[in-house]
Write a protein that holds these residues in place. Structure first.
Motif, PDB file in Angstrom:
ATOM      1  N   THR A  19       0.821  -1.213   0.000  1.00 45.40           N
ATOM      2  CA  THR A  19       0.000   0.000   0.000  1.00 45.40           C
ATOM      3  C   THR A  19       0.860   1.271   0.000  1.00 45.40           C
ATOM      4  OG1 THR A  19      -0.127  -0.047   2.400  1.00 45.40           O
ATOM      5  CG2 THR A  19      -1.929  -1.113   1.198  1.00 45.40           C
ATOM      6  N   ALA A  21       2.818   4.236  -1.374  1.00 47.73           N
ATOM      7  CA  ALA A  21       2.676   4.925  -2.665  1.00 47.73           C
ATOM      8  C   ALA A  21       3.961   4.902  -3.492  1.00 47.73           C
ATOM      9  CB  ALA A  21       2.227   6.361  -2.432  1.00 47.73           C
ATOM     10  N   ARG A 116     -15.954   6.655  -4.984  1.00 46.62           N
ATOM     11  CA  ARG A 116     -15.096   7.143  -3.899  1.00 46.62           C
ATOM     12  C   ARG A 116     -15.602   6.649  -2.551  1.00 46.62           C
ATOM     13  NH1 ARG A 116     -15.712  13.377  -4.577  1.00 46.62           N
ATOM     14  NH2 ARG A 116     -17.853  12.586  -4.637  1.00 46.62           N
ATOM     15  N   TYR A 128     -14.831   6.760 -11.549  1.00 50.85           N
ATOM     16  CA  TYR A 128     -13.808   6.157 -12.409  1.00 50.85           C
ATOM     17  C   TYR A 128     -14.533   5.081 -13.214  1.00 50.85           C
ATOM     18  CZ  TYR A 128      -9.394   3.515 -13.367  1.00 50.85           C
ATOM     19  OH  TYR A 128      -8.340   2.858 -13.940  1.00 50.85           O
ATOM     20  N   ALA A 139      -5.373  -5.096 -11.014  1.00 48.37           N
ATOM     21  CA  ALA A 139      -5.498  -5.525  -9.619  1.00 48.37           C
ATOM     22  C   ALA A 139      -6.567  -4.676  -8.951  1.00 48.37           C
ATOM     23  CB  ALA A 139      -4.170  -5.345  -8.887  1.00 48.37           C
ATOM     24  N   CYS A 140      -7.299  -5.279  -8.045  1.00 48.77           N
ATOM     25  CA  CYS A 140      -8.298  -4.542  -7.261  1.00 48.77           C
ATOM     26  C   CYS A 140      -7.969  -4.765  -5.781  1.00 48.77           C
ATOM     27  CB  CYS A 140      -9.706  -5.043  -7.591  1.00 48.77           C
ATOM     28  SG  CYS A 140     -11.009  -4.115  -6.774  1.00 48.77           S
ATOM     29  N   HIS A 141      -7.775  -3.689  -5.067  1.00 53.05           N
ATOM     30  CA  HIS A 141      -7.335  -3.782  -3.672  1.00 53.05           C
ATOM     31  C   HIS A 141      -8.528  -3.746  -2.707  1.00 53.05           C
ATOM     32  CE1 HIS A 141      -2.823  -3.122  -4.057  1.00 53.05           C
ATOM     33  NE2 HIS A 141      -3.269  -3.126  -5.301  1.00 53.05           N
ATOM     34  N   THR A 144     -12.037  -1.277  -2.086  1.00 50.43           N
ATOM     35  CA  THR A 144     -12.472  -0.565  -3.298  1.00 50.43           C
ATOM     36  C   THR A 144     -13.955  -0.837  -3.559  1.00 50.43           C
ATOM     37  OG1 THR A 144     -10.261  -0.788  -4.236  1.00 50.43           O
ATOM     38  CG2 THR A 144     -12.057  -0.292  -5.777  1.00 50.43           C
TER      39      THR A 144
ATOM     40  N   PRO B  91       1.705  10.650  -6.324  1.00 58.00           N
ATOM     41  CA  PRO B  91       0.247  10.629  -6.482  1.00 58.00           C
ATOM     42  C   PRO B  91      -0.311  12.042  -6.591  1.00 58.00           C
ATOM     43  CG  PRO B  91       0.948   9.173  -4.699  1.00 58.00           C
ATOM     44  CD  PRO B  91       2.144   9.991  -5.079  1.00 58.00           C
ATOM     45  N   VAL B 110      -2.079   3.514 -11.418  1.00 55.20           N
ATOM     46  CA  VAL B 110      -2.549   3.254 -10.056  1.00 55.20           C
ATOM     47  C   VAL B 110      -3.576   4.315  -9.671  1.00 55.20           C
ATOM     48  CG1 VAL B 110      -1.881   2.984  -7.640  1.00 55.20           C
ATOM     49  CG2 VAL B 110      -0.265   2.364  -9.460  1.00 55.20           C
ATOM     50  N   TRP B 111      -4.811   3.889  -9.462  1.00 54.71           N
ATOM     51  CA  TRP B 111      -5.791   4.796  -8.856  1.00 54.71           C
ATOM     52  C   TRP B 111      -5.717   4.576  -7.349  1.00 54.71           C
ATOM     53  CZ3 TRP B 111     -11.069   2.974  -7.204  1.00 54.71           C
ATOM     54  CH2 TRP B 111     -11.723   3.978  -6.464  1.00 54.71           C
ATOM     55  N   ARG B 113      -7.248   5.366  -3.700  1.00 52.15           N
ATOM     56  CA  ARG B 113      -8.422   5.867  -2.988  1.00 52.15           C
ATOM     57  C   ARG B 113      -7.981   6.819  -1.881  1.00 52.15           C
ATOM     58  NH1 ARG B 113     -11.072   2.839   0.197  1.00 52.15           N
ATOM     59  NH2 ARG B 113      -9.580   1.164   0.445  1.00 52.15           N
ATOM     60  N   PRO B 118     -12.146  13.617   0.963  1.00 53.51           N
ATOM     61  CA  PRO B 118     -12.412  13.191  -0.418  1.00 53.51           C
ATOM     62  C   PRO B 118     -11.755  14.070  -1.467  1.00 53.51           C
ATOM     63  CG  PRO B 118     -14.357  14.265   0.509  1.00 53.51           C
ATOM     64  CD  PRO B 118     -13.361  14.123   1.623  1.00 53.51           C
ATOM     65  N   SER B 124       0.839  10.939   1.322  1.00 52.00           N
ATOM     66  CA  SER B 124       0.767   9.525   0.926  1.00 52.00           C
ATOM     67  C   SER B 124       0.087   8.668   1.988  1.00 52.00           C
ATOM     68  CB  SER B 124       2.179   8.991   0.631  1.00 52.00           C
ATOM     69  OG  SER B 124       2.965   9.014   1.803  1.00 52.00           O
ATOM     70  N   ILE B 127      -3.867   7.997   1.399  1.00 52.56           N
ATOM     71  CA  ILE B 127      -4.353   7.268   0.229  1.00 52.56           C
ATOM     72  C   ILE B 127      -3.933   5.801   0.318  1.00 52.56           C
ATOM     73  CG2 ILE B 127      -4.338   9.271  -1.320  1.00 52.56           C
ATOM     74  CD1 ILE B 127      -1.621   8.279  -2.379  1.00 52.56           C
ATOM     75  N   THR B 128      -4.620   4.968  -0.445  1.00 48.01           N
ATOM     76  CA  THR B 128      -4.265   3.547  -0.530  1.00 48.01           C
ATOM     77  C   THR B 128      -4.668   3.065  -1.922  1.00 48.01           C
ATOM     78  OG1 THR B 128      -4.433   1.425   0.642  1.00 48.01           O
ATOM     79  CG2 THR B 128      -6.471   2.662   0.375  1.00 48.01           C
ATOM     80  N   PRO B 129      -3.964   2.072  -2.483  1.00 42.86           N
ATOM     81  CA  PRO B 129      -4.314   1.657  -3.850  1.00 42.86           C
ATOM     82  C   PRO B 129      -5.749   1.152  -3.949  1.00 42.86           C
ATOM     83  CG  PRO B 129      -2.174   0.761  -3.219  1.00 42.86           C
ATOM     84  CD  PRO B 129      -2.784   1.360  -1.979  1.00 42.86           C
ATOM     85  N   GLY B 130      -6.394   1.489  -5.058  1.00 43.56           N
ATOM     86  CA  GLY B 130      -7.742   1.013  -5.345  1.00 43.56           C
ATOM     87  C   GLY B 130      -7.708   0.027  -6.505  1.00 43.56           C
ATOM     88  N   VAL B 131      -7.658   0.548  -7.716  1.00 39.78           N
ATOM     89  CA  VAL B 131      -7.530  -0.286  -8.911  1.00 39.78           C
ATOM     90  C   VAL B 131      -6.194   0.039  -9.566  1.00 39.78           C
ATOM     91  CG1 VAL B 131      -8.456  -0.779 -11.211  1.00 39.78           C
ATOM     92  CG2 VAL B 131     -10.020  -0.439  -9.271  1.00 39.78           C
ATOM     93  N   VAL B 132      -5.418  -0.999  -9.844  1.00 39.48           N
ATOM     94  CA  VAL B 132      -4.115  -0.839 -10.497  1.00 39.48           C
ATOM     95  C   VAL B 132      -4.213  -1.540 -11.850  1.00 39.48           C
ATOM     96  CG1 VAL B 132      -1.631  -1.259 -10.331  1.00 39.48           C
ATOM     97  CG2 VAL B 132      -2.988  -0.863  -8.255  1.00 39.48           C
ATOM     98  N   LEU B 147      -9.755  12.644  -8.244  1.00 38.47           N
ATOM     99  CA  LEU B 147      -9.240  11.284  -8.042  1.00 38.47           C
ATOM    100  C   LEU B 147      -7.711  11.344  -8.104  1.00 38.47           C
ATOM    101  CD1 LEU B 147     -11.580   8.935 -10.131  1.00 38.47           C
ATOM    102  CD2 LEU B 147     -11.751   9.610  -7.734  1.00 38.47           C
ATOM    103  N   GLN B 150      -1.305   7.598 -10.160  1.00 42.97           N
ATOM    104  CA  GLN B 150       0.113   7.567 -10.539  1.00 42.97           C
ATOM    105  C   GLN B 150       0.189   6.837 -11.880  1.00 42.97           C
ATOM    106  OE1 GLN B 150       0.499   5.432  -6.719  1.00 42.97           O
ATOM    107  NE2 GLN B 150       2.573   6.273  -6.669  1.00 42.97           N
TER     108      GLN B 150
END
Lengths: 205, 228
Positions: A19, A21, A116, A128, A139-141, A144, B91, B110-111, B113, B118, B124, B127-132, B147, B150
């Motif tokens: 996680t 960045a 969101r 999105y 990938a889906c974390h 989400t 990001p 990398v989207w 969240r 919001p 950093s 945020i945390t990864p959502g869809v990569v 949104l 990266q």
């Protein structure tokens, strides 16, 4: 099931992304690798093996939210559960991802809408929006909120280190599991033939 | 679809509805990307269109060619061309909603969240990864302003980028990662100042980009374009 037979090593790096960045996998292998023919062929082998003992995997497979998710095998080398996901009848609603997954689309189209927060869901307002077509990879974390709508011809391989859970779904009976895999066999055989022919054509162009 | 039709379809896009905007932008970007003659003419005509040429940029991570723009409705259709590896690792969000359609090459997208506020400033830790997603040829997506994402791009990546009107006063980037911004990449500023990360494209840079597009087979050379 050796790692090299089914899951390209670059795909595992997506599954292992932290996680943090600053830690993002190198994209060069993903962008250039043609994996569709090989992975589809190997998936056919996994289905053959899974058909021999359906009761083992059926209870960890499920249907709901417009999809059927069929456990094919546990790859001990990479430590991944390997699932086949395909379209199913029924309504599709946004859900929260409970496990980290990597999805390899073998055929068809998957339309993904991400939100969101729950407020966006209540307002039916995704922020999105995108599609995943054949040979796409994502990938889906966990956490989400997303809605995934599969086309009737969609087949996806889904990898996870944990057993998958999907809100609003129900486990499959052995007979249902067998029927789903049997139906998938000819479709995957055709995808395999077509993708191999496409790769040969591209390499000779 | 004729030129007047695709330009007209741009004006009909509802940028406040990502689902609808995606449908419209995906169709439009595919149309432009699959019509090699149209794309060729849009690129080559920059040589004589001084106003549009003046809006093209050499950004620290990519070249941006303006294919079409409407100042009144505040939208822009651009071609983004990456000639070397470009790690947009910090990001960040954008002032506007946009759609992208990949023509060549690819990148990891990398989207992230936001798990705190919001929108607005963030680090950093917020945020945390959502869809990569691996964005390759044919991939299309629509991303609303605020949104956070990266992009780690490979050389040879070319995409059609359709930008809607400004929806927030300035962009934001992870404050604790400013030191990782690419060279010449200006940090976000408030107060309505324009971002100075990109510089106006020079004639030599334009020639370099045009030649790259021709060598990738994405556009014709000028002569065949005119005679086609």
């Amino acid at each position: 099931m050796p790692d090299s037979q089914i899951i390209p090593s670059s795909v595992i790096s997506l599954l292992d992304q932290s996680t943090a960045a600053a830690e993002v996998p190198d994209p060069s292998a993903f962008v250039t690798t043609r994996w569709l023919a090989g992975v589809t062929l190997a998936t056919g082998g996994l289905i053959d093996a899974a058909l021999e003992r359906p009761e083992h995997n059926a209870i960890r497979s499920f249907r709901g939210n417009g999809q059927e998710v069929l456990l094919l095998a546990r790859d001990e080398t990479s430590g991944c559960n390997v699932y086949l996901r395909r379209h199913a009848d029924g309504a599709v609603a946004p859900v929260v991802a409970h496990q980290k997954t990597v999805t390899m689309t073998l055929s068809g189209t998957a339309s993904l809408e991400a939100y969101r927060d729950e407020g966006d869901v209540e307002n039916d307002e995704p922020w999105y929006v995108r599609d995943f077509d054949s040979e796409s990879l994502y990938a889906c974390h966990p956490g989400t909120i997303h809605r995934l709508d599969l086309s009737p011809d969609a087949y996806q391989l889904v990898l996870s280190r944990e057993d998958l859970e999907l809100d609003g779904s129900a486990p499959l009976e052995s007979a249902e599991y067998l029927a789903a895999l049997t139906a998938a066999q000819p479709a995957l055989a055709m995808i395999s033939r077509q993708s191999l022919a496409a790769e040969v054509a591209d390499s000779s162009a | 679809m004729q030129k007047k039709d695709w330009i007209g379809s741009l004006g009909e896009i509802d940028w406040s509805d990502a689902r609808s905007a995606h449908r419209g932008c995906r169709a439009l970007a595919r149309f432009i990307g699959e019509d090699k003659l149209l794309l060729s003419n849009l690129v080559h005509s920059l040589e004589t269109d001084k106003e549009r040429f003046a809006r093209c940029e050499a950004h620290p991570l990519m070249y941006r060619l303006v294919l079409h723009e409407d100042h009144e409705r505040e939208y822009q259709v651009r071609l983004h061309v990456v000639s070397k590896e470009a790690r947009d690792i910090v990001p960040h969000d954008h002032k506007y909603t946009f759609s992208a359609y990949i023509l060549a090459g690819g990148y990891l997208h990398v989207w992230n969240r936001r798990v705190a506020a919001p929108e607005g400033d963030f680090t950093s830790k917020d945020i945390t990864p959502g869809v990569v997603a691996v964005e390759r040829r044919g991939a299309a997506y629509t991303f609303r302003n605020s949104l956070v994402h990266q992009t780690i791009m490979t050389p040879g990546t070319v995409s059609i980028f359709i930008r809607g009107p400004k929806s927030q006063s300035h962009w934001h980037a992870a404050k604790d990662m400013y030191h990782l911004l690419a060279e010449n990449y200006e940090v976000p500023t408030t107060g309505g100042k324009n971002h100075k990360g990109g510089r106006q494209l020079t004639r030599d840079q334009y020639n370099e980009v045009r030649d790259q597009l021709m060598s990738q087979g994405l556009i014709y050379n000028a002569r065949s374009s005119l005679s086609a």
